[in-house]
Design a protein around this motif. Structure first.
Motif, PDB file in Angstrom:
ATOM      1  N   LEU A  43      85.255  43.035 -20.245  1.00 37.92           N
ATOM      2  CA  LEU A  43      85.128  42.020 -21.288  1.00 37.92           C
ATOM      3  C   LEU A  43      85.040  40.653 -20.630  1.00 37.92           C
ATOM      4  O   LEU A  43      85.895  40.272 -19.826  1.00 37.92           O
ATOM      5  N   ARG A  44      84.001  39.923 -20.984  1.00 35.26           N
ATOM      6  CA  ARG A  44      83.794  38.570 -20.459  1.00 35.26           C
ATOM      7  C   ARG A  44      84.540  37.602 -21.384  1.00 35.26           C
ATOM      8  O   ARG A  44      84.163  37.428 -22.537  1.00 35.26           O
ATOM      9  N   MET A  45      85.580  36.969 -20.849  1.00 34.12           N
ATOM     10  CA  MET A  45      86.537  36.232 -21.675  1.00 34.12           C
ATOM     11  C   MET A  45      86.386  34.718 -21.514  1.00 34.12           C
ATOM     12  O   MET A  45      86.744  34.137 -20.491  1.00 34.12           O
ATOM     13  N   ALA A  46      85.855  34.078 -22.547  1.00 31.60           N
ATOM     14  CA  ALA A  46      85.823  32.607 -22.605  1.00 31.60           C
ATOM     15  C   ALA A  46      87.006  32.161 -23.452  1.00 31.60           C
ATOM     16  O   ALA A  46      86.869  31.482 -24.465  1.00 31.60           O
ATOM     17  N   THR A  47      88.195  32.566 -23.017  1.00 29.06           N
ATOM     18  CA  THR A  47      89.407  32.373 -23.817  1.00 29.06           C
ATOM     19  C   THR A  47      90.521  31.770 -22.971  1.00 29.06           C
ATOM     20  O   THR A  47      90.668  32.083 -21.794  1.00 29.06           O
ATOM     21  N   GLY A  48      91.310  30.923 -23.604  1.00 31.36           N
ATOM     22  CA  GLY A  48      92.459  30.315 -22.967  1.00 31.36           C
ATOM     23  C   GLY A  48      93.157  29.458 -24.002  1.00 31.36           C
ATOM     24  O   GLY A  48      92.832  29.523 -25.196  1.00 31.36           O
ATOM     25  N   TYR A  49      94.108  28.640 -23.557  1.00 33.20           N
ATOM     26  CA  TYR A  49      94.817  27.807 -24.528  1.00 33.20           C
ATOM     27  C   TYR A  49      94.184  26.428 -24.637  1.00 33.20           C
ATOM     28  O   TYR A  49      93.503  26.136 -25.590  1.00 33.20           O
ATOM     29  N   ASN A  50      94.358  25.553 -23.646  1.00 43.06           N
ATOM     30  CA  ASN A  50      93.725  24.238 -23.792  1.00 43.06           C
ATOM     31  C   ASN A  50      93.356  23.545 -22.488  1.00 43.06           C
ATOM     32  O   ASN A  50      92.881  22.421 -22.498  1.00 43.06           O
ATOM     33  N   ASN A  51      93.576  24.200 -21.352  1.00 41.54           N
ATOM     34  CA  ASN A  51      93.137  23.616 -20.084  1.00 41.54           C
ATOM     35  C   ASN A  51      93.074  24.711 -19.030  1.00 41.54           C
ATOM     36  O   ASN A  51      93.438  25.857 -19.289  1.00 41.54           O
ATOM     37  N   ALA A  52      92.606  24.350 -17.851  1.00 46.20           N
ATOM     38  CA  ALA A  52      92.383  25.346 -16.802  1.00 46.20           C
ATOM     39  C   ALA A  52      93.658  26.074 -16.403  1.00 46.20           C
ATOM     40  O   ALA A  52      93.612  27.232 -15.968  1.00 46.20           O
ATOM     41  N   LYS A  53      94.807  25.422 -16.555  1.00 44.79           N
ATOM     42  CA  LYS A  53      96.074  26.059 -16.180  1.00 44.79           C
ATOM     43  C   LYS A  53      96.466  27.174 -17.143  1.00 44.79           C
ATOM     44  O   LYS A  53      97.249  28.051 -16.791  1.00 44.79           O
ATOM     45  N   THR A  54      95.952  27.117 -18.372  1.00 45.89           N
ATOM     46  CA  THR A  54      96.434  28.024 -19.411  1.00 45.89           C
ATOM     47  C   THR A  54      95.352  29.017 -19.825  1.00 45.89           C
ATOM     48  O   THR A  54      95.085  29.226 -21.001  1.00 45.89           O
ATOM     49  N   GLY A  55      94.739  29.628 -18.845  1.00 48.23           N
ATOM     50  CA  GLY A  55      93.792  30.700 -19.095  1.00 48.23           C
ATOM     51  C   GLY A  55      94.380  32.040 -18.711  1.00 48.23           C
ATOM     52  O   GLY A  55      95.559  32.152 -18.353  1.00 48.23           O
ATOM     53  N   LEU A  56      93.564  33.094 -18.735  1.00 46.23           N
ATOM     54  CA  LEU A  56      94.009  34.438 -18.366  1.00 46.23           C
ATOM     55  C   LEU A  56      94.181  34.573 -16.863  1.00 46.23           C
ATOM     56  O   LEU A  56      94.934  35.435 -16.392  1.00 46.23           O
ATOM     57  N   PHE A  57      93.466  33.744 -16.109  1.00 46.26           N
ATOM     58  CA  PHE A  57      93.458  33.826 -14.653  1.00 46.26           C
ATOM     59  C   PHE A  57      94.137  32.594 -14.059  1.00 46.26           C
ATOM     60  O   PHE A  57      94.093  31.504 -14.630  1.00 46.26           O
ATOM     61  N   PHE A  58      94.729  32.768 -12.875  1.00 46.22           N
ATOM     62  CA  PHE A  58      95.412  31.653 -12.219  1.00 46.22           C
ATOM     63  C   PHE A  58      94.412  30.614 -11.741  1.00 46.22           C
ATOM     64  O   PHE A  58      93.408  30.930 -11.104  1.00 46.22           O
ATOM     65  N   SER A  59      94.709  29.358 -12.036  1.00 47.86           N
ATOM     66  CA  SER A  59      93.910  28.256 -11.521  1.00 47.86           C
ATOM     67  C   SER A  59      94.490  27.820 -10.178  1.00 47.86           C
ATOM     68  O   SER A  59      95.639  28.127  -9.843  1.00 47.86           O
ATOM     69  N   ALA A  60      93.695  27.078  -9.431  1.00 52.73           N
ATOM     70  CA  ALA A  60      94.120  26.660  -8.093  1.00 52.73           C
ATOM     71  C   ALA A  60      95.348  25.763  -8.140  1.00 52.73           C
ATOM     72  O   ALA A  60      96.211  25.832  -7.258  1.00 52.73           O
ATOM     73  N   ASP A  61      95.449  24.922  -9.189  1.00 50.56           N
ATOM     74  CA  ASP A  61      96.585  24.002  -9.230  1.00 50.56           C
ATOM     75  C   ASP A  61      97.872  24.665  -9.690  1.00 50.56           C
ATOM     76  O   ASP A  61      98.923  24.026  -9.713  1.00 50.56           O
ATOM     77  N   VAL A  62      97.814  25.945 -10.046  1.00 49.20           N
ATOM     78  CA  VAL A  62      99.030  26.703 -10.347  1.00 49.20           C
ATOM     79  C   VAL A  62      99.353  27.670  -9.203  1.00 49.20           C
ATOM     80  O   VAL A  62     100.470  27.703  -8.696  1.00 49.20           O
ATOM     81  N   ALA A  63      98.359  28.447  -8.761  1.00 46.31           N
ATOM     82  CA  ALA A  63      98.603  29.466  -7.732  1.00 46.31           C
ATOM     83  C   ALA A  63      98.511  28.910  -6.323  1.00 46.31           C
ATOM     84  O   ALA A  63      99.173  29.418  -5.404  1.00 46.31           O
TER      85      ALA A  63
ATOM     86  N   TYR B 270      86.186  31.464 -18.814  1.00 49.07           N
ATOM     87  CA  TYR B 270      86.834  30.306 -19.439  1.00 49.07           C
ATOM     88  C   TYR B 270      86.572  29.043 -18.641  1.00 49.07           C
ATOM     89  O   TYR B 270      86.773  29.005 -17.421  1.00 49.07           O
ATOM     90  N   GLN B 271      86.130  27.989 -19.327  1.00 52.26           N
ATOM     91  CA  GLN B 271      85.805  26.723 -18.685  1.00 52.26           C
ATOM     92  C   GLN B 271      86.997  25.759 -18.619  1.00 52.26           C
ATOM     93  O   GLN B 271      86.874  24.652 -18.101  1.00 52.26           O
ATOM     94  N   GLY B 272      88.134  26.194 -19.163  1.00 56.25           N
ATOM     95  CA  GLY B 272      89.335  25.369 -19.087  1.00 56.25           C
ATOM     96  C   GLY B 272      89.399  24.262 -20.115  1.00 56.25           C
ATOM     97  O   GLY B 272      89.997  23.208 -19.873  1.00 56.25           O
ATOM     98  N   ASN B 273      88.796  24.493 -21.288  1.00 52.71           N
ATOM     99  CA  ASN B 273      88.747  23.478 -22.336  1.00 52.71           C
ATOM    100  C   ASN B 273      89.718  23.780 -23.470  1.00 52.71           C
ATOM    101  O   ASN B 273      90.260  24.882 -23.565  1.00 52.71           O
ATOM    102  N   SER B 274      89.866  22.812 -24.371  1.00 53.24           N
ATOM    103  CA  SER B 274      90.497  23.102 -25.653  1.00 53.24           C
ATOM    104  C   SER B 274      89.627  24.101 -26.387  1.00 53.24           C
ATOM    105  O   SER B 274      88.447  24.299 -26.047  1.00 53.24           O
ATOM    106  N   ALA B 275      90.178  24.736 -27.413  1.00 57.20           N
ATOM    107  CA  ALA B 275      89.417  25.749 -28.146  1.00 57.20           C
ATOM    108  C   ALA B 275      88.126  25.172 -28.716  1.00 57.20           C
ATOM    109  O   ALA B 275      87.056  25.799 -28.642  1.00 57.20           O
ATOM    110  N   THR B 276      88.207  23.971 -29.259  1.00 52.85           N
ATOM    111  CA  THR B 276      87.020  23.348 -29.864  1.00 52.85           C
ATOM    112  C   THR B 276      85.938  23.118 -28.816  1.00 52.85           C
ATOM    113  O   THR B 276      84.767  23.470 -29.020  1.00 52.85           O
ATOM    114  N   LYS B 277      86.311  22.552 -27.680  1.00 52.36           N
ATOM    115  CA  LYS B 277      85.324  22.246 -26.644  1.00 52.36           C
ATOM    116  C   LYS B 277      84.833  23.503 -25.941  1.00 52.36           C
ATOM    117  O   LYS B 277      83.682  23.552 -25.486  1.00 52.36           O
ATOM    118  N   GLU B 278      85.708  24.511 -25.831  1.00 53.92           N
ATOM    119  CA  GLU B 278      85.273  25.765 -25.205  1.00 53.92           C
ATOM    120  C   GLU B 278      84.162  26.403 -26.027  1.00 53.92           C
ATOM    121  O   GLU B 278      83.151  26.851 -25.487  1.00 53.92           O
TER     122      GLU B 278
END
Length: 696
Positions: free
Chosen positions: A34-54, A90-98
């Motif tokens: 499944l190709r997931m363009a889903t997250g909460y509202n920024n790159a840190k809050t997606g399904l996958f770890f972002s560089a600034d978290v991991a 996921y592009q790391g956006n808010s839901a509206t911008k994603e």
């Protein structure tokens, strides 16, 4: 203590018993991607770890090390349990911008985040999957909707077909959301004790501008919870005996901070006939609190005029927002105004709508009372009772107010803000920032033509304005992808799925020797206890902020149904104290709120998160640029909001409106608010008819 089965074991039993019946109907190949363009509202809050978290690798409480680009633990568990693989789009956006990013190429993704209104609108064009067509093969999701009919009402995108185009997200449900928070130790310093207040130094109060909101004569009787928190009792505000505190202060004019405090002390003693004794602070901070807007203004005058006593400096700020330079947080100021002055629609689940006593829709932006409340808030600005940074964003950020003992009060979420007692305040010196009772105001709920003095909060948890949808061009073009996406949503609304989406995997939960969860009672239900290692890690990595930890590290609470049980365990003891007072008051009925149902008195009906407007109606609504979320009433971080501007500027040449009446008339006519409300009403009436038919 009774235990519930661990997630993995419970899921195995559920599968073996056929609770995910319909396996044939929702079958898909193992490893379906499944190709997931889903997250909460920024790159840190997606399904996958972002560089600034991991970073170069991060080891969590489960003992596993995760790297940039790795799936977060919650989603690793979903892959293991459901046999689905996830690809990060996921592009790391808010839901509206994603959604805006992908809207012209939905065939490239299978699931996508979006705003509820937008998802319903695109669903009506045939670009998103109608989940209602698959409810018979989604037993958990179907059961959830049947048990919570108001939820279905909130997500229905078409009343003729009953279409549902997104899976709802609940950040908790049927509970209070935002609360007033105060430095309660400051209130105690100013108001409690025998005799008069004395201080070596104080400032002068400003020349009074704010005028009384509450009566200036007669009396008002309100229900409160007794000090023990066991029963309801009545207290009377006797204006004949004490006068109105604002009127008395205004008559005196500018005065020393010491004199202002003693005037407020004498007022409390007389108006409440000694009810609060020498603990006058309980009028504001106690379980039996009964404060109103006028009494708060009097207290703010005392606070701002006595910095020498409160923080040892020459300055302290009264009301502020969490980030005075961020529109997303500044809007909490007008939300608080609605609570203070009895105005509906300021904390609506959709735009600024509310249901009136006759069941009709109203828009707060078109009501004179709204602008009168904003004018009152502007008088607080004129008196210097709202922070300098709120008025002038070039000033020092309010984000440092608490740690620097500069701020007194704001309106926000309890858990995330009271955790600052641990990180920003000095508890060993008595510093204490706590949620306090909702104020008494005059509300026109239809039970008395003159209004009712009571506590009411519109800040009530329901379906949020964002959700996840399945694309037609992407997922529905492949039966494996479609069934896997449907299975994911259905699993998320099972009991097991709700625990996983709230807590993360079992490794982050406290387990008994027999492999079951240790539990505690939360809202009448046994819920898992988080592991000690999880609690320690939450403080180490997120300074005790549950939502940041869950979203950034575990990958939970990104969508679907989030239980507050995990968050409650992470709430600071001070946060639990204040929230406990409010919870008791709600339970005993002294704080009223919207209901997640169609109520007999429409005024208490919560507005659905999305209304099923037709394409034609949406075209009209989209043409009302000033009223759109990107127009004059934005709550986005960098947006513009007229309500905020009016709090800062008031009414006059600079504000663009000479009076509250002119503002309401402009929104109704020049900005075509009448058309907005007309289109929303069409959908609301259809939805009520649909709901009535559904209930038969």
């Amino acid at each position: 203590m009774k235990k519930i089965l661990s997630l993995a074991l419970a899921l195995m039993m559920v599968l073996s018993m056929g609770a995910f019946a319909s396996a044939e109907e929702l079958s898909y190949e193992e490893g379906t991607v499944l190709r997931m363009a889903t997250g909460y509202n920024n790159a840190k809050t997606g399904l996958f770890f972002s560089a600034d978290v991991a970073g170069s690798g991060i080891t969590l409480a489960d003992g596993e090390t995760y790297y940039t680009g790795d799936l977060k633990p919650t989603w690793v568990e979903v892959e293991n349990l459901l046999g689905i693989e996830f690809e990060d789009k996921y592009q790391g956006n808010s839901a509206t911008k994603e959604f805006q990013y992908w809207q012209d190429r939905l065939g490239e993704v299978d699931m996508i985040s979006g705003n509820a209104s937008t998802l319903s609108a695109y669903g009506e064009t045939g670009q998103l999957v109608n989940l209602a067509e698959y409810l018979d093969v989604m037993p958990n999701f179907k059961a959830y909707l049947e048990a919570s009919p108001i939820v279905r009402l909130s997500i229905t995108g078409n009343t003729e077909t009953g279409a549902i185009y997104f899976s709802p997200y609940f950040d908790g449900v049927n509970d209070i959301e935002r609360m007033p928070l105060m430095r309660v130790d400051w209130v105690v310093k100013l108001l409690d004790g025998e005799g008069e207040f004395a201080a070596e130094a104080s400032n002068m109060t400003a020349a009074p501008v704010y005028q009384p909101y509450m009566p200036t004569a007669g009396s008002v009787t309100v229900d409160v919870v007794n000090a023990e928190g066991t029963a309801v009792e009545q207290v009377t505000k006797n204006y004949d005996a004490a006068g109105n505190i604002v009127a008395k202060m205004n008559e005196k004019g500018a005065m020393s901070g010491v004199e202002a405090v003693n005037m407020l002390r004498a007022y409390i003693d007389t108006a409440y006939n000694g009810y609060y004794g020498t603990q006058r602070s309980n009028l504001f901070i106690g379980q039996n609190a009964a404060w109103d807007a006028d009494e708060l203004v009097a207290l703010l005058r005392c606070v701002v005029a006595n910095p020498q006593t409160l923080n040892g400096t020459d300055n302290v700020e009264g009301l502020f927002s969490r980030e005075d330079d961020n529109n997303q947080r500044r809007v909490d100021m007008f939300r608080f105004a609605g609570t203070l002055f009895g105005v509906r629609g300021m904390e609506s689940r959709q735009d600024y709508l509310y249901v009136d006593t006759d069941g009709s829709l109203k828009d707060a932006r078109q009501e004179v009372a709204t602008y009168e409340a904003l004018a009152r808030m502007n008088t607080l600005v004129q008196e210097g009772l709202i922070s300098q940074a709120f008025v002038d964003m070039s000033k020092e950020s309010s984000s440092t107010y608490l740690e620097n003992d500069l701020g007194f009060m704001h309106y926000d979420y309890n858990q995330t803000q009271t955790v600052l007692n641990e990180t920003k305040l000095q508890a060993d010196q008595g510093e204490k920032y706590m949620a306090v009772m909702v104020p008494v105001a005059r509300w026109f709920d239809g039970t008395d033509e003159n209004g009712v003095y009571m506590r009411f909060t519109e800040s009530w948890r329901s379906v949020k304005t964002d959700g996840w949808a399945i694309t037609v061009a992407g997922a529905a073009a492949d039966e494996n992808k479609l069934n896997a996406a449907l299975k994911l949503i259905d699993f998320a609304f099972s009991e097991e799925g709700q625990i996983l989406m709230s807590y993360g995997p079992d490794a982050f939960i406290k387990m008994a020797d027999d492999g079951s969860y240790e539990t505690f009672m939360f809202n009448g239900k046994e819920m898992p206890v988080i592991a000690d290692e999880t609690f320690a890690e939450l403080w180490e990595k997120a300074s005790g902020n549950y939502t940041n930890y869950a979203r950034q590290y575990l990958g939970s609470t990104l969508s679907f149904a989030k239980s507050q049980a995990f968050e409650y365990q992470c709430t600071h003891a001070v946060g639990k104290e204040g929230a406990g007072y409010i919870s008791t008051a709600i339970g005993l009925g002294t704080i009223k709120h919207p209901e997640l149902a169609i109520t007999e008195n429409g005024w208490y009906t919560s507005v659905p998160t999305v209304l099923p407007n037709t394409d034609t109606e949406n075209d009209i609504l989209n043409g009302l640029s000033e009223l759109s979320s990107s127009g004059k009433f934005s709550s986005a971080k960098g947006g513009e909001n007229l309500f905020i501007d009016l709090i800062v500027k008031g009414f006059g040449v600079e504000a663009g409106f000479g009076s509250p009446e002119e503002a309401a008339e402009t929104i109704i006519n020049a900005w075509r608010g009448y058309e907005y409300l007309e289109q929303k009403t069409y959908a609301w009436e259809r939805l009520q008819e649909y709901f009535a038919a559904l209930a038969k």
